[in-house]
Design a protein around this motif. Structure first.
Motif, PDB file in Angstrom:
ATOM      1  N   LEU A  37      13.695 -14.585  -9.169  1.00 46.55           N
ATOM      2  CA  LEU A  37      14.463 -13.457  -7.947  1.00 46.55           C
ATOM      3  C   LEU A  37      13.195 -12.768  -7.506  1.00 46.55           C
ATOM      4  N   PRO A  38      13.320 -12.672  -6.098  1.00 44.36           N
ATOM      5  CA  PRO A  38      12.209 -11.572  -5.282  1.00 44.36           C
ATOM      6  C   PRO A  38      12.397 -10.414  -6.022  1.00 44.36           C
ATOM      7  N   VAL A  39      11.219  -9.548  -6.269  1.00 42.32           N
ATOM      8  CA  VAL A  39      11.089  -8.040  -6.640  1.00 42.32           C
ATOM      9  C   VAL A  39      10.911  -7.390  -5.525  1.00 42.32           C
ATOM     10  N   ALA A  40      11.571  -6.512  -5.152  1.00 44.25           N
ATOM     11  CA  ALA A  40      11.310  -5.569  -3.981  1.00 44.25           C
ATOM     12  C   ALA A  40       9.801  -4.729  -4.373  1.00 44.25           C
ATOM     13  N   GLN A  41       9.286  -4.914  -3.451  1.00 37.41           N
ATOM     14  CA  GLN A  41       7.876  -4.059  -3.347  1.00 37.41           C
ATOM     15  C   GLN A  41       7.607  -2.856  -2.871  1.00 37.41           C
ATOM     16  N   PRO A  42       7.068  -1.888  -3.281  1.00 32.68           N
ATOM     17  CA  PRO A  42       7.005  -0.514  -2.574  1.00 32.68           C
ATOM     18  C   PRO A  42       6.391  -0.539  -1.263  1.00 32.68           C
ATOM     19  N   ASP A  43       6.810   0.156  -0.237  1.00 32.88           N
ATOM     20  CA  ASP A  43       6.035   0.165   1.158  1.00 32.88           C
ATOM     21  C   ASP A  43       4.818   1.150   0.734  1.00 32.88           C
ATOM     22  N   THR A  44       3.840   0.626   0.368  1.00 32.73           N
ATOM     23  CA  THR A  44       2.694   1.463   0.036  1.00 32.73           C
ATOM     24  C   THR A  44       2.276   2.421   1.357  1.00 32.73           C
ATOM     25  N   GLU A  45       2.374   1.726   2.403  1.00 35.57           N
ATOM     26  CA  GLU A  45       1.876   2.283   3.724  1.00 35.57           C
ATOM     27  C   GLU A  45       2.739   3.401   3.980  1.00 35.57           C
ATOM     28  N   GLN A  46       4.088   3.053   3.781  1.00 37.56           N
ATOM     29  CA  GLN A  46       4.802   4.126   4.020  1.00 37.56           C
ATOM     30  C   GLN A  46       4.891   5.389   2.995  1.00 37.56           C
ATOM     31  N   THR A  47       4.545   5.102   1.874  1.00 34.93           N
ATOM     32  CA  THR A  47       4.429   6.129   0.721  1.00 34.93           C
ATOM     33  C   THR A  47       3.185   6.810   1.139  1.00 34.93           C
ATOM     34  N   ALA A  48       2.170   6.292   1.450  1.00 38.05           N
ATOM     35  CA  ALA A  48       0.871   7.169   1.762  1.00 38.05           C
ATOM     36  C   ALA A  48       0.868   8.173   2.963  1.00 38.05           C
ATOM     37  N   ASP A  49       1.896   7.506   3.837  1.00 38.04           N
ATOM     38  CA  ASP A  49       2.074   8.281   5.047  1.00 38.04           C
ATOM     39  C   ASP A  49       2.830   9.683   4.682  1.00 38.04           C
ATOM     40  N   LYS A  50       4.052   9.445   3.817  1.00 40.96           N
ATOM     41  CA  LYS A  50       4.555  10.635   3.599  1.00 40.96           C
ATOM     42  C   LYS A  50       3.760  11.712   2.661  1.00 40.96           C
ATOM     43  N   VAL A  51       2.932  11.069   1.783  1.00 39.38           N
ATOM     44  CA  VAL A  51       2.122  11.986   0.806  1.00 39.38           C
ATOM     45  C   VAL A  51       1.190  12.628   1.909  1.00 39.38           C
ATOM     46  N   ALA A  52       0.813  12.148   2.976  1.00 40.59           N
ATOM     47  CA  ALA A  52      -0.314  12.627   3.890  1.00 40.59           C
ATOM     48  C   ALA A  52       0.580  13.778   4.684  1.00 40.59           C
ATOM     49  N   ARG A  53       1.652  13.311   4.948  1.00 31.50           N
ATOM     50  CA  ARG A  53       2.248  14.191   5.951  1.00 31.50           C
ATOM     51  C   ARG A  53       2.748  15.637   4.889  1.00 31.50           C
ATOM     52  N   ASP A  54       3.280  15.403   3.838  1.00 30.81           N
ATOM     53  CA  ASP A  54       3.664  16.573   2.858  1.00 30.81           C
ATOM     54  C   ASP A  54       2.415  17.313   2.576  1.00 30.81           C
ATOM     55  N   LEU A  55       1.288  16.840   2.485  1.00 33.95           N
ATOM     56  CA  LEU A  55       0.155  17.526   2.198  1.00 33.95           C
ATOM     57  C   LEU A  55      -0.332  18.467   3.503  1.00 33.95           C
ATOM     58  N   GLU A  56      -0.332  17.730   4.768  1.00 35.51           N
ATOM     59  CA  GLU A  56      -0.532  18.649   5.725  1.00 35.51           C
ATOM     60  C   GLU A  56       0.501  19.593   5.858  1.00 35.51           C
ATOM     61  N   PHE A  57       1.911  19.487   5.739  1.00 40.12           N
ATOM     62  CA  PHE A  57       2.516  20.659   6.082  1.00 40.12           C
ATOM     63  C   PHE A  57       2.581  21.619   5.045  1.00 40.12           C
ATOM     64  N   THR A  58       1.936  21.165   3.694  1.00 43.02           N
ATOM     65  CA  THR A  58       1.958  21.947   2.780  1.00 43.02           C
ATOM     66  C   THR A  58       0.779  23.135   3.185  1.00 43.02           C
ATOM     67  N   LEU A  59      -0.492  22.461   3.318  1.00 38.33           N
ATOM     68  CA  LEU A  59      -1.617  23.229   3.886  1.00 38.33           C
ATOM     69  C   LEU A  59      -1.026  24.112   5.222  1.00 38.33           C
ATOM     70  N   PHE A  60      -0.323  23.626   6.133  1.00 37.79           N
ATOM     71  CA  PHE A  60       0.088  24.475   7.026  1.00 37.79           C
ATOM     72  C   PHE A  60       0.829  25.851   6.664  1.00 37.79           C
ATOM     73  N   TYR A  61       1.824  25.516   5.638  1.00 39.94           N
ATOM     74  CA  TYR A  61       2.867  26.301   5.227  1.00 39.94           C
ATOM     75  C   TYR A  61       1.941  27.432   4.638  1.00 39.94           C
ATOM     76  N   SER A  62       0.985  27.189   3.684  1.00 42.43           N
ATOM     77  CA  SER A  62       0.299  27.955   2.912  1.00 42.43           C
ATOM     78  C   SER A  62      -0.566  29.151   3.857  1.00 42.43           C
ATOM     79  N   ASP A  63      -0.975  28.688   4.778  1.00 44.75           N
ATOM     80  CA  ASP A  63      -1.795  29.246   5.882  1.00 44.75           C
ATOM     81  C   ASP A  63      -1.180  30.085   6.913  1.00 44.75           C
TER      82      ASP A  63
END
Length: 203
Positions: free
Chosen positions: A28-54
């Protein structure tokens, strides 16, 4: 002549005996995580966290200059930051955007509670940690108490000036004529010079 064996209709077993070979089971096919989408979310959250702190302490101070009590300023700033996170990918100028949203929220709040004095109740509700943090913000901005004595329109303009915006930018943000911004700024500075007992130009 020997008799031929009767045809029973059953095929002969495969050579070597045993059961007939079967087709291998299909995996049976196993769903693979969308690594590109995950990386984008991590980068987005990091960018917002830095903005929030400042920007969070600056946004609280911005609202205090508007005349908001420190606890209210923190609450309104947090609401603006929460909405900014939701719309982060669509914001071209998040620094100005959160100030515009927070400023409008504060003025709506003034209109709703103009006849009430909430400061005593809010002091009781604030946690010790929050009070300490917000006191530090107010202590870093010595003239905030005097700014609170200005008329609301002058407070509003001074809050934007204090945060580094130019009169033309403020006029665009507040959707008022640049001449109105300059007039309010001139009157506010005159009041502050008088309050400080100095003829020097204030921020």
């Amino acid at each position: 002549m020997d008799d031929e064996p009767a045809d029973t209709g059953v095929g002969a077993p495969p050579a070597g005996g045993g059961l007939p070979a079967t087709e291998p089971a299909q995996a049976l096919p196993v769903a693979q995580p969308d690594t590109e989408q995950t990386a984008d979310k991590v980068a987005r959250d990091l960018e917002f966290t830095l903005f929030y702190s400042d920007q969070m302490p600056r946004l609280v101070a911005f609202l205090i200059v508007h005349g908001a009590h420190a606890v209210i300023a923190r609450e309104v700033a947090q609401d603006a930051m929460t909405e900014a996170y939701r719309q982060w990918d669509r914001l071209d100028n998040p620094r100005a955007w959160i100030r515009t949203v927070a400023s409008r929220t504060w003025w709506r709040r003034i209109e709703q509670t103009r006849a009430e004095d909430l400061s005593d109740d809010l002091d009781d509700q604030a946690s010790t940690a929050a009070i300490t943090e917000l006191d530090e913000i107010e202590n870093r901005h010595a003239f905030l108490t005097i700014l609170r004595s200005l008329p609301p329109g002058q407070q509003q303009v001074m809050a934007w000036i204090y945060d580094g915006y130019q009169p033309t930018e403020i006029a665009a943000m507040l959707r008022i004529p640049p001449a109105t911004v300059r007039s309010r700024l001139r009157d506010a500075r005159a009041a502050l010079r008088k309050a400080f007992g100095s003829d020097e130009e204030t921020p």
